[in-house]
Design a protein around this motif. Structure first.
Motif, PDB file in Angstrom:
ATOM      1  N   ALA A 114      48.117  36.106  81.466  1.00 41.98           N
ATOM      2  CA  ALA A 114      48.585  36.215  82.852  1.00 41.98           C
ATOM      3  C   ALA A 114      48.608  34.868  83.575  1.00 41.98           C
ATOM      4  N   ASP A 115      47.667  33.977  83.265  1.00 44.04           N
ATOM      5  CA  ASP A 115      47.627  32.681  83.952  1.00 44.04           C
ATOM      6  C   ASP A 115      48.741  31.730  83.502  1.00 44.04           C
ATOM      7  N   LYS A 116      49.488  32.105  82.481  1.00 42.67           N
ATOM      8  CA  LYS A 116      50.606  31.281  82.005  1.00 42.67           C
ATOM      9  C   LYS A 116      51.958  31.853  82.424  1.00 42.67           C
ATOM     10  N   ALA A 117      51.932  32.869  83.268  1.00 39.64           N
ATOM     11  CA  ALA A 117      53.154  33.583  83.653  1.00 39.64           C
ATOM     12  C   ALA A 117      54.168  32.665  84.315  1.00 39.64           C
ATOM     13  N   THR A 118      55.409  32.834  83.917  1.00 38.66           N
ATOM     14  CA  THR A 118      56.545  32.171  84.545  1.00 38.66           C
ATOM     15  C   THR A 118      57.604  33.237  84.785  1.00 38.66           C
ATOM     16  N   PRO A 119      58.466  33.043  85.772  1.00 37.81           N
ATOM     17  CA  PRO A 119      59.485  34.056  86.025  1.00 37.81           C
ATOM     18  C   PRO A 119      60.425  34.206  84.821  1.00 37.81           C
ATOM     19  N   ALA A 120      60.676  35.445  84.452  1.00 40.25           N
ATOM     20  CA  ALA A 120      61.595  35.721  83.339  1.00 40.25           C
ATOM     21  C   ALA A 120      63.007  35.871  83.888  1.00 40.25           C
ATOM     22  N   PRO A 121      63.993  35.357  83.169  1.00 39.29           N
ATOM     23  CA  PRO A 121      65.373  35.525  83.628  1.00 39.29           C
ATOM     24  C   PRO A 121      65.804  36.986  83.464  1.00 39.29           C
ATOM     25  N   PRO A 122      66.857  37.405  84.159  1.00 39.43           N
ATOM     26  CA  PRO A 122      67.368  38.761  83.972  1.00 39.43           C
ATOM     27  C   PRO A 122      67.746  38.970  82.501  1.00 39.43           C
ATOM     28  N   MET A 123      67.304  40.103  81.928  1.00 38.34           N
ATOM     29  CA  MET A 123      67.547  40.385  80.511  1.00 38.34           C
ATOM     30  C   MET A 123      68.052  41.807  80.329  1.00 38.34           C
ATOM     31  N   SER A 124      68.788  42.010  79.253  1.00 36.96           N
ATOM     32  CA  SER A 124      69.149  43.366  78.839  1.00 36.96           C
ATOM     33  C   SER A 124      68.958  43.454  77.327  1.00 36.96           C
ATOM     34  N   LEU A 125      68.534  44.620  76.880  1.00 38.27           N
ATOM     35  CA  LEU A 125      68.265  44.871  75.464  1.00 38.27           C
ATOM     36  C   LEU A 125      69.289  45.840  74.914  1.00 38.27           C
ATOM     37  N   ALA A 126      69.621  45.667  73.666  1.00 39.83           N
ATOM     38  CA  ALA A 126      70.485  46.625  72.970  1.00 39.83           C
ATOM     39  C   ALA A 126      69.965  46.779  71.548  1.00 39.83           C
ATOM     40  N   THR A 127      70.052  47.984  71.033  1.00 38.92           N
ATOM     41  CA  THR A 127      69.673  48.269  69.656  1.00 38.92           C
ATOM     42  C   THR A 127      70.952  48.553  68.884  1.00 38.92           C
ATOM     43  N   GLN A 128      71.218  47.761  67.839  1.00 39.70           N
ATOM     44  CA  GLN A 128      72.437  47.952  67.074  1.00 39.70           C
ATOM     45  C   GLN A 128      72.237  48.744  65.785  1.00 39.70           C
ATOM     46  N   ASP A 129      71.054  48.653  65.179  1.00 38.31           N
ATOM     47  CA  ASP A 129      70.853  49.316  63.897  1.00 38.31           C
ATOM     48  C   ASP A 129      69.376  49.649  63.718  1.00 38.31           C
ATOM     49  N   VAL A 130      69.102  50.837  63.200  1.00 38.64           N
ATOM     50  CA  VAL A 130      67.732  51.259  62.920  1.00 38.64           C
ATOM     51  C   VAL A 130      67.709  51.860  61.521  1.00 38.64           C
ATOM     52  N   ARG A 131      66.767  51.367  60.705  1.00 41.53           N
ATOM     53  CA  ARG A 131      66.563  51.944  59.372  1.00 41.53           C
ATOM     54  C   ARG A 131      65.094  52.311  59.253  1.00 41.53           C
ATOM     55  N   ARG A 132      64.848  53.526  58.821  1.00 40.36           N
ATOM     56  CA  ARG A 132      63.470  53.995  58.702  1.00 40.36           C
ATOM     57  C   ARG A 132      63.135  54.234  57.242  1.00 40.36           C
ATOM     58  N   TYR A 133      61.951  53.743  56.840  1.00 38.52           N
ATOM     59  CA  TYR A 133      61.446  53.908  55.484  1.00 38.52           C
ATOM     60  C   TYR A 133      60.027  54.462  55.588  1.00 38.52           C
ATOM     61  N   GLY A 134      59.899  55.767  55.697  1.00 40.26           N
ATOM     62  CA  GLY A 134      58.576  56.370  55.831  1.00 40.26           C
ATOM     63  C   GLY A 134      57.896  55.915  57.105  1.00 40.26           C
ATOM     64  N   ASP A 135      56.785  55.201  56.964  1.00 39.07           N
ATOM     65  CA  ASP A 135      56.008  54.735  58.113  1.00 39.07           C
ATOM     66  C   ASP A 135      56.422  53.353  58.599  1.00 39.07           C
ATOM     67  N   THR A 136      57.573  52.871  58.170  1.00 38.08           N
ATOM     68  CA  THR A 136      58.082  51.561  58.579  1.00 38.08           C
ATOM     69  C   THR A 136      59.521  51.715  59.057  1.00 38.08           C
TER      70      THR A 136
END
Length: 164
Positions: free
Chosen positions: A89-111
């Motif tokens: 917390a003491d190293k906090a700097t303002p983060a720029p506006p961001m957006s996230l997108a998920t393009q691909d998900v592959r599941r292998y059991g517990d991973t």
């Protein structure tokens, strides 16, 4: 063989379907919906991103596996303790506006392997803004009943060249 989900859109966790609580727990309202449409993986990515951008090491700590490791856009390898220290917390700097997108998900059991992108906008010295994109590969691992972030690798996408 793993399950694969490909989505070229942002996934938003809606209150009627998913939750993210103050302890960093996330998931569908009914456990049978886990992995439906690839959305719970995005909930973890969103919680992970929020903890980082708000410099909340306790929240981040709750989302990481004990052996978490990441590769920065500069190619640096950072282990769990270094990552938690960076987001103190003491190293906090303002983060720029961001957006996230998920393009691909592959599941292998517990991973699960989640490929996505982070778009962010930063100001330029001339008063304008420029949009940057970072491609991210996340590795998520189920430990007990929770999905946690095991690894992330960030790769900067080169800016488009201006027309000449």
């Amino acid at each position: 063989m793993g399950q694969s989900y490909s989505k070229g859109e942002n996934h938003a966790a809606t209150p009627d379907r998913f939750y993210v609580d103050s302890y960093g727990d996330y998931g569908p309202r009914r456990s049978t919906e886990r992995w439906t449409l690839g959305r719970p993986d995005h909930a973890l990515v969103q919680a992970f991103s929020d903890a980082r951008s708000h410099f909340e090491p306790k929240a981040l700590d709750a989302l990481l596996t004990p052996d978490y490791v990441e590769v920065s856009p500069r190619g640096e390898i950072d282990r769990r303790q270094a990552v938690l220290g960076f987001y103190a917390a003491d190293k906090a700097t303002p983060a720029p506006p961001m957006s996230l997108a998920t393009q691909d998900v592959r599941r292998y059991g517990d991973t699960a392997i989640v490929i996505g992108s982070v778009d962010y906008t930063i100001p330029t010295p001339t008063g304008g803004t420029v949009k940057h994109t970072v491609r991210v590969t996340y590795v998520e691992r189920r430990i007990g009943t929770r999905w946690l972030m095991a690894s992330a690798q960030y790769t900067g996408v080169p800016l488009a060249k201006p027309p000449q």
